[in-house]
Scaffold this active site. Structure first.
Site: not given
Length: 711
Positions: A537, A415-416, A421, A423
């Protein structure tokens, strides 16, 4: 055709008999009702349209009306009438004033016409009168002063006119006064501040109130949230007593005719310019236009002059010492930056090696490397630290029905990727979809700390926060397993995905729904979660959207978990990147991704590594501005060297029309303009430079919930 006199009389007699019989039936039917029921039927008779059938069971078959829709009784006496958002068309009946035990009337968001009948205020026990968003007009009757127990009066979004009656000051227990979006004129009554000193909520915005703001306004020591005087015709000086309001109250004086210096006193100190815009005759800080005499609002006593050579010597000595301190700080920074650069170089090489390995496989095999690491861990665990005790999937709630083997055998898609890290989207054999985040390698000594933190995060449950379902820990691999949220992130929803065509912009209703969802989630974290957490964040990339475009805050607690797990020191690296413009000697480059993320960080993030709830409020305010404008902070920085907050402040100071700052899609929804302005005001309050000037997320949530548009 001729009609004889006798025929005519006979017909009249028949009609008379019929009317008498009908009246007799009505009297017999109503006679069973008590007086309160008869009074309520009078109110029903004044309603000409009831599209939802809200009053359908209001009949006279019972002895009292306590079983009727919208009616609440106590000891068989009517204490509440509540019909919000029912589309009722008609007028208010003065007969309601005969309900001796009536405490609460809520008829908001209907289509009521006419004026407030003075007879309504015969109900002396009335505690709340909520009539906002109707079409009521006329004056507020002086009889309102006869309500000694009145605590809530909300008449906003109507067409009331005339002055605010002096009699209102007699309502000593009044806590909420909301009169915004009407046509009230004249000045506020004498004694307004002293008489209503129990007020907690005050909103007078969008009227035509004039004269000066009362000098006794500072007596409202219990005010919370925003004291809103905006969009009126208030003139003269800002009273210094306004600074006596609680410091956490946001004072909105925008768009009036106020003049003179802004008092630098109490709650008015350190306010940003957005609280005073639209008053061209105001001067002094925080505005850029100086007062004509060059003297600040509180006079020269604020800045005493230094005379004599002795004082000059002391002054020079202080300057010399401060330079030495600065040099020492710079040298320490250079050494620190050098060490951090070495750490980054090491991390970078490790990351490149990892990506090369990952590039050798297809998306469907992206978990192969992870599986190999996990399988090897059973062999290596005997030699690992004694603190490392986990080599299996640990569920965080009873709904987890899968195990580690099922997870590793599942299909997976990237996913990204980020500094924290990778995903993956994981689809189990039974069709269940999960999001799995790898936190990387290392950190074998801190399992107990990780376990405590991850289990605390896993206890956070809210509809607008992504749920952490399980985790895995080993020396070489750490995994977090979340619910999968299917509709992408907010950044893609605002600006479109790379290569996506065509792109359909969101409507205002959808955007407002997302804004409310984020606010609810943050409010829960700040106020009601076990440890009153801070996200730290917040940005559009970690606001995920569900099937119905509901907002889900993700990555909560992730930075801390990544640091424990041995990942990169995220907060330190971001702080260093943020400081680079002030320290050009640094050789550390700011990546485009880092540059974007810094746009959402509060100014005080440069001074401390410990996030606060006010950080989140600032980040949320930037997200609101992005949703309103449709502008990408990255593109704005590249084209104008202004971040989104600075750009909005520039547009306001330049008096640009609203359409110049709106997303083009929103400019086509003029009916939403009032709500957009209300949200914009909230956003500007959230991005105040001074943290204490920002509202809490509870105050923000309360403000947004009053906006009824949404899905």
């Amino acid at each position: 055709m001729e009609v004889s006199v006798s025929d005519s009389c006979e017909r009249c007699h028949l009609w008379g008999m019929l009317m008498f019989l009908m009246f007799s039936v009505l009297v017999v039917d109503v006679v069973g009702l008590n007086e309160e029921g008869v009074a309520l039927l009078s109110f029903k008779a004044s309603i000409t349209e009831d599209p939802n059938g809200s009053l359908a069971n209001w009949d006279s078959s019972k002895q009292n009306p306590c079983s009727w829709n919208g009616i609440t009784c106590k000891e068989s006496r009517v204490v509440s009438i509540s019909f919000p958002k029912e589309g009722l068309l008609g007028s208010l009946s003065s007969a309601l004033g005969s309900l001796a035990s009536l405490r609460h009337v809520n008829l908001r968001n209907n289509r009521l016409l006419g004026s407030l009948p003075p007879g309504l205020f015969q109900a002396k026990g009335l505690q709340s009168l909520v009539l906002y968003d109707n079409s009521l007009s006329g004056f507020i009757p002086q009889e309102i002063g006869t309500l000694p127990y009145l605590q809530v009066l909300d008449l906003s979004q109507n067409s009331f006119s005339g002055s605010i009656p002096y009699a209102l000051i007699q309502c000593k227990r009044l806590k909420t006064l909301v009169l915004s979006h009407n046509n009230f004129t004249s000045s506020l009554p004498i004694g307004f501040g002293k008489g209503l000193n129990a007020l907690e909520t005050l909103d007078l915005s969008y009227n035509r109130l004039n004269g000066s703001i009362p000098g006794d306004i500072g007596n409202m020591s219990k005010l919370k949230g925003t004291a809103d005087f905006s969009h009126n015709l208030f003139s003269s000086l800002i009273p210094q007593s306004l600074g006596d309001l609680p410091e956490k109250v946001y004072i909105d004086l925008t768009y009036n005719n106020l003049s003179g210096p802004i008092p630098q006193h109490g709650a008015l100190v350190n306010r940003g310019p957005t609280a005073f815009i639209g008053n061209p005759l105001l001067c002094g800080p925080p505005l850029k236009n100086p007062c004509s005499d060059g003297v600040p609002a509180d006079g020269p006593a604020m800045f005493p002059t230094i005379e004599g050579s002795e004082n000059e010597g002391r002054s020079n000595k202080r300057i010399s010492m401060s330079r030495g301190v600065v040099v020492a700080i710079v040298l320490c920074d250079l050494v620190g930056i050098g060490l951090i650069a070495l750490v980054f170089l090491y991390c970078y090489r490790r990351a490149v090696a990892m990506r090369v390995k990952e590039a050798n496989g297809s998306n469907h095999k992206d978990l192969k490397v992870m599986k190999e690491c996990l399988c090897c861990m059973n062999e290596e665990s005997e030699t690992a630290s004694e603190n490392v005790e986990q080599n299996d999937l640990v569920p965080l709630d009873r709904h987890v029905k899968f195990n580690l083997d099922e997870l590793l055998k599942a299909s997976a898609f990237v996913l990204g990727k980020s500094e924290i890290g990778i995903v993956y989207k994981v689809v189990l054999d039974n069709g269940l979809m999960l999001a799995v985040r790898r936190l990387g390698e290392g950190g074998s000594q801190r399992f107990k700390e990780f376990q405590t933190e991850v289990e605390a995060v896993g206890k956070v449950r809210h509809p607008n926060i992504v749920t952490l379902r399980a985790y895995y820990w080993s020396v070489e691999e750490k995994l977090l397993i979340y619910d999968f949220i299917p509709n992408g992130n907010l950044s893609s929803a605002i600006h479109g995905r790379m290569g996506q065509s065509p792109f359909s912009p969101m409507s205002w209703a959808v955007r407002l729904k997302i804004m409310k969802g984020i606010a609810r989630g943050l409010c829960f974290l700040h106020e009601f979660s076990p440890k009153k957490y801070v996200h730290g964040d917040l940005k559009p990339n970690n606001i995920l959207l569900g099937p119905n475009m509901e907002a889900h805050i993700s990555d909560f607690g992730l930075a801390h978990l990544a640091n424990i797990a041995g990942g990169s020191p995220i907060l330190h690296s971001r702080r260093m990147a943020a400081e680079k413009p002030q320290n050009q000697s640094s050789d550390v480059a700011v990546s485009p991704v880092m540059k974007i993320e810094l746009c959402y960080q509060a100014p005080e993030a440069l001074k401390t590594l410990k996030p606060s709830q006010k950080w989140d409020v600032y980040s949320y305010g930037v997200i609101l501005l992005e949703l309103i404008s449709g502008r990408s902070p990255a593109a704005l920085l590249d084209s104008s060297d202004l971040d989104l907050v600075q750009w909005f402040q520039f547009c306001i100071e330049a008096k640009k029309p609203l359409t110049d700052v709106l997303d083009l899609a929103l400019a086509r929804e003029p009916e939403s303009e009032d709500e957009i302005i209300a949200v914009l005001k909230t956003a500007l309050a959230c991005v105040q430079y001074v943290p204490e000037s920002r509202p809490s997320m509870r105050q923000v949530t309360d403000t947004l919930e009053r906006l009824v548009t949404g899905l």
